[in-house]
Design a protein around this motif. Structure first.
Motif, short mmCIF file in Angstrom:
data_model
loop_
_atom_site.label_atom_id
_atom_site.label_comp_id
_atom_site.label_asym_id
_atom_site.label_seq_id
_atom_site.Cartn_x
_atom_site.Cartn_y
_atom_site.Cartn_z
N GLN A 166 -75.80 32.03 -3.68
CA GLN A 166 -74.98 30.88 -4.05
C GLN A 166 -75.41 29.62 -3.32
O GLN A 166 -75.71 29.63 -2.13
CB GLN A 166 -73.51 31.18 -3.75
N SER A 167 -75.44 28.50 -4.05
CA SER A 167 -75.74 27.21 -3.43
C SER A 167 -74.55 26.75 -2.61
O SER A 167 -73.42 27.23 -2.79
CB SER A 167 -76.09 26.18 -4.50
N VAL A 168 -74.78 25.79 -1.71
CA VAL A 168 -73.70 25.29 -0.85
C VAL A 168 -73.74 23.76 -0.85
O VAL A 168 -74.74 23.15 -1.24
CB VAL A 168 -73.83 25.81 0.60
N VAL A 169 -72.65 23.15 -0.39
CA VAL A 169 -72.60 21.71 -0.16
C VAL A 169 -72.25 21.48 1.30
O VAL A 169 -71.82 22.40 2.00
CB VAL A 169 -71.56 21.01 -1.07
N ALA A 170 -72.45 20.26 1.77
CA ALA A 170 -72.13 19.94 3.16
C ALA A 170 -70.63 20.10 3.41
O ALA A 170 -69.81 20.00 2.48
CB ALA A 170 -72.57 18.51 3.47
N ALA A 171 -70.27 20.37 4.65
CA ALA A 171 -68.86 20.56 5.01
C ALA A 171 -68.04 19.35 4.60
O ALA A 171 -68.39 18.21 4.90
CB ALA A 171 -68.75 20.79 6.52
N SER A 188 -69.49 16.81 -7.42
CA SER A 188 -70.32 15.61 -7.45
C SER A 188 -71.32 15.51 -6.30
O SER A 188 -72.19 14.64 -6.33
CB SER A 188 -69.42 14.36 -7.43
N SER A 189 -71.23 16.36 -5.29
CA SER A 189 -72.15 16.27 -4.15
C SER A 189 -73.41 17.09 -4.38
O SER A 189 -73.45 17.96 -5.26
CB SER A 189 -71.45 16.76 -2.86
N ALA A 190 -74.43 16.82 -3.56
CA ALA A 190 -75.69 17.54 -3.68
C ALA A 190 -75.55 18.97 -3.18
O ALA A 190 -75.01 19.21 -2.10
CB ALA A 190 -76.78 16.82 -2.89
N HIS A 191 -76.03 19.93 -4.00
CA HIS A 191 -76.06 21.34 -3.60
C HIS A 191 -77.42 21.65 -3.01
O HIS A 191 -78.43 21.05 -3.38
CB HIS A 191 -75.83 22.24 -4.82
N ARG A 192 -77.46 22.63 -2.11
CA ARG A 192 -78.73 23.06 -1.54
C ARG A 192 -78.68 24.55 -1.25
O ARG A 192 -77.62 25.17 -1.22
CB ARG A 192 -79.06 22.29 -0.27
N PHE A 193 -79.87 25.14 -1.06
CA PHE A 193 -80.00 26.53 -0.65
C PHE A 193 -79.43 26.66 0.76
O PHE A 193 -79.60 25.76 1.59
CB PHE A 193 -81.50 26.89 -0.66
N PRO A 194 -78.72 27.78 1.07
CA PRO A 194 -78.12 27.89 2.41
C PRO A 194 -79.11 27.73 3.56
O PRO A 194 -78.75 27.29 4.64
CB PRO A 194 -77.53 29.31 2.40
N TYR A 195 -80.37 28.08 3.31
CA TYR A 195 -81.38 27.98 4.37
C TYR A 195 -82.45 26.97 3.97
O TYR A 195 -83.64 27.25 3.97
CB TYR A 195 -81.99 29.36 4.64
N TYR A 196 -82.01 25.80 3.59
CA TYR A 196 -82.90 24.71 3.15
C TYR A 196 -83.93 24.40 4.24
O TYR A 196 -83.61 24.33 5.42
CB TYR A 196 -82.05 23.47 2.88
N VAL A 197 -85.20 24.24 3.83
CA VAL A 197 -86.26 23.96 4.80
C VAL A 197 -87.14 22.82 4.31
O VAL A 197 -87.27 22.58 3.11
CB VAL A 197 -87.15 25.20 5.05
#
Length: 622
Positions: A2-7, A13-22
């Motif tokens: 599952q993708s995540v967003v910042a706390a 509407s916010s940017a999603h990213r991989f939990p371990y974005y590099v």
């Protein structure tokens, strides 16, 4: 995953990213040299050997491979030859050929000396070839002998920066004289390697942010961290054009893991024979190819008659249910499904598809019959092919997975179409950024500014939806969504996929405009299916003549009507009428891209008069 967003950020509407974005900075040449050091003798690039028969004919034999070490040494000689000619760092260099070993060796040479490659599809004609060569300001180009006249024609139209062309095959003194007269020096690859052998230059490797590829767009020198399960024991079958970014990314992943790569001969009718000879362990395909396999399986089942079809449905349902539980069906496989998987020689562990939507019916059927693991990816040239990919054991259909580790993705509302990030399942235009994003459009700052916003997000033009599990579904294309006269919006891609399920329809171009309250279409019937139908109904002729009969039009209309009922379409979504097009959309008639996607602009131009006449006929009969 599952993708995540910042706390504290908004899910819609916010940017999603991989939990371990590099932020990755590994380069393709670095991956290649590491693999060469670890697997110097491993088979790397392979082609089928040409067998000379006693009767003077030739045929294709077994695959013969070049090792990683041999490929590296040859690439160094090619690159040194280019340096001997005076080619400077960062000068663009063309590659104009079908898939072959020399293409890859030359590409490695260019990367080893920081020379951006300009990939030219081998299906392009002289005008398009000239545009690419002129626009990129390439200093030199590799090509195969069959493209000699196209290259010469492009030169005669004016290419002031082009100084050298190198042919992969032998050339004659007459060939060289033609190019000399045009102001360009022609060499063959053997001459270039000999020059390099006399004066070997040390590698001049690029940094992670040097331009590696010009595909009209500039792409940064970063290999996306694809979640592809490959290792040094795997064998990849390469038939998608190397000029396409999707194929080049797959090649990069193969190189980093030490996979063997076998090229097809360039003859689509012999594609399956090449696969069965190579015995690949994974398969990369566009939906159009998978659709052909699906159609062939369905025709075989229906040809067995009602009883066989009913029996097949029972075992199909049993295997599908087992796969959803995470189980296999060895007894059913042995009796039924192993024979179907032999179309890909039975060793394929997984399939990856992308570049266009894959219908859920096709996805499910091939997962049951051919290979249980079929992953779907989503991305564009501007994202170096990848942005999302499905997990290898995800059995849910109708989505393109979650984000790659190198990406962030957000949806932006399209209020006029009622696609909102405040919806229960947020919807909107897909916008992407990440280390695999392109830098800019070559010589087109206006388009760059238009498509990349102030937050460095690339506006893809695709319409997406976040699903409850954090996966993304592509539900339309902003540019292929048109407004009808009553204000309703139609997604042409959705309708195309729906009508494509009809048994006797192979391809469809759905269109409409703001002057009419309903869509119309150009429909290409499935040649094999309509010939069989005509035989049953005692209608003589070949596929082309059958396609022109009123009986076929009536039969197709009944299938379209049934699809309207099955999909419960609203009145404004239903086709009111359609043109029957006997000739398939293809690369040759410039209605398909090299990855078999419809060129809507070209189709609109081709059928504009017929569509106008169709609308007139409909309204005159009301």
């Amino acid at each position: 995953m599952q993708s995540v967003v910042a706390a504290g950020a908004d899910w819609g509407s916010s940017a999603h990213r991989f939990p371990y974005y590099v932020d990755g900075e590994a380069t393709r040449p670095a991956h290649f040299q590491t693999t060469v050091a670890e697997n110097p003798d491993r088979p790397y690039l392979g082609e089928r050997k040409v067998v000379h028969n006693e009767d003077g004919s030739t045929s294709a034999g077994e695959y013969e491979f070049v090792s990683f070490k041999k490929a590296s040494d040859t690439a160094t000689l090619i690159g040194s030859g280019l340096k001997t000619l005076g080619i400077k760092k960062n000068q663009p260099f063309g590659l104009y050929s079908k898939n072959r070993i020399e293409w890859m060796l030359s590409d490695h040479a260019l990367l080893s000396y920081t020379l951006p490659s300009v990939a030219i599809y081998d299906t392009l004609g002289p005008d398009s070839v000239h545009y690419v060569m002129e626009h990129s300001e390439m200093a030199a180009a590799f090509f195969e002998k069959i493209r000699l006249e196209s290259v010469l024609t492009a030169i005669k139209k004016g290419l002031p920066n082009l100084k050298y062309v190198i042919c992969f095959d032998a050339v004659t003194s007459e060939d060289k004289a033609k190019f000399t007269k045009a102001g360009v020096e022609l060499l063959n690859l053997y001459e270039l390697k000999d020059m390099g052998a006399e004066n070997v230059f040390p590698h001049d490797l690029p940094t992670a942010w040097d331009v590696a590829v010009l595909m009209t767009q500039q792409a940064p020198q970063v290999t996306p961290k694809q979640r592809l399960h490959v290792n040094s024991h795997d064998v990849h079958f390469a038939f998608l054009p190397l000029a396409h970014i999707f194929k080049r990314v797959v090649q990069a992943v193969c190189i980093s893991q030490g996979c063997s790569i076998g090229f097809y001969q360039g003859k689509l009718p012999e594609l399956i024979l090449d696969i069965q000879t190579l015995k690949p362990t994974f398969f990369i395909a566009v939906p159009r190819i998978l659709s052909r396999i699906y159609d062939k399986i369905n025709r075989g089942v229906k040809a067995g008659g009602p009883e066989k079809e009913a029996a097949y449905k029972n075992v199909y349902d049993m295997r599908f249910a087992a796969l959803e539980r995470g189980e296999d069906t060895p007894m059913l496989n042995e009796k039924v499904f192993n024979r179907m998987s032999m179309a890909l020689d039975g060793r394929v562990k997984w399939i990856l598809t992308g570049s266009a939507p894959l219908g859920t019916a096709i996805h499910e059927s091939l997962r049951v019959c051919v290979c249980p693991v079929i992953m779907v990816g989503y991305g564009l040239t501007e994202t170096t092919a990848g942005a999302t990919i499905t997990h290898y054991n995800d059995m849910k259909l109708g989505h393109v997975g979650s984000l790659l580790a190198s990406n962030e993705l957000k949806l932006v509302s399209i209020p006029e179409m009622n696609y909102l990030t405040t919806d229960e399942c947020p919807r909107g235009e897909v916008c992407v950024r990440g280390t695999n994003g392109f830098g800019s459009y070559l010589k087109n700052p206006e388009k760059t500014k238009k498509d990349i916003d102030e937050d460095s997000l690339f506006r893809t033009g695709d319409v997406g939806r976040w699903n409850p599990g954090g996966t993304l579904s592509i539900i339309g294309r902003h540019k292929s969504i048109f407004k009808l006269s009553q204000g309703e919006y139609l997604a042409a891609e959705n309708l195309k996929a729906m009508y494509g399920k009809c048994d006797h329809i192979a391809q469809v171009f759905v269109t409409g405009d703001s002057f009419h309250a309903y869509p119309v279409a150009a429909v290409v019937p499935d040649a094999e299916m309509i010939v069989a139908w005509a035989k049953e109904n005692i209608i003589p002729g070949d596929a082309k003549s059958i396609a022109e009969t009123p009986e076929l039009k009536d039969m197709l209309a009944s299938e379209v009507l049934e699809m309207h009922k099955e999909c419960k379409l609203k009145g404004f979504e239903k086709l009111r009428d359609f043109i029957v097009e006997p000739e398939a959309f293809s690369i040759d008639n410039e209605l398909l891209t090299p990855t078999f996607k419809l060129k809507r602009v070209n189709a609109t131009k081709k059928y504009q008069d017929q569509i106008a006449n169709l609308y007139d006929a409909i309204e005159n009969n009301q």
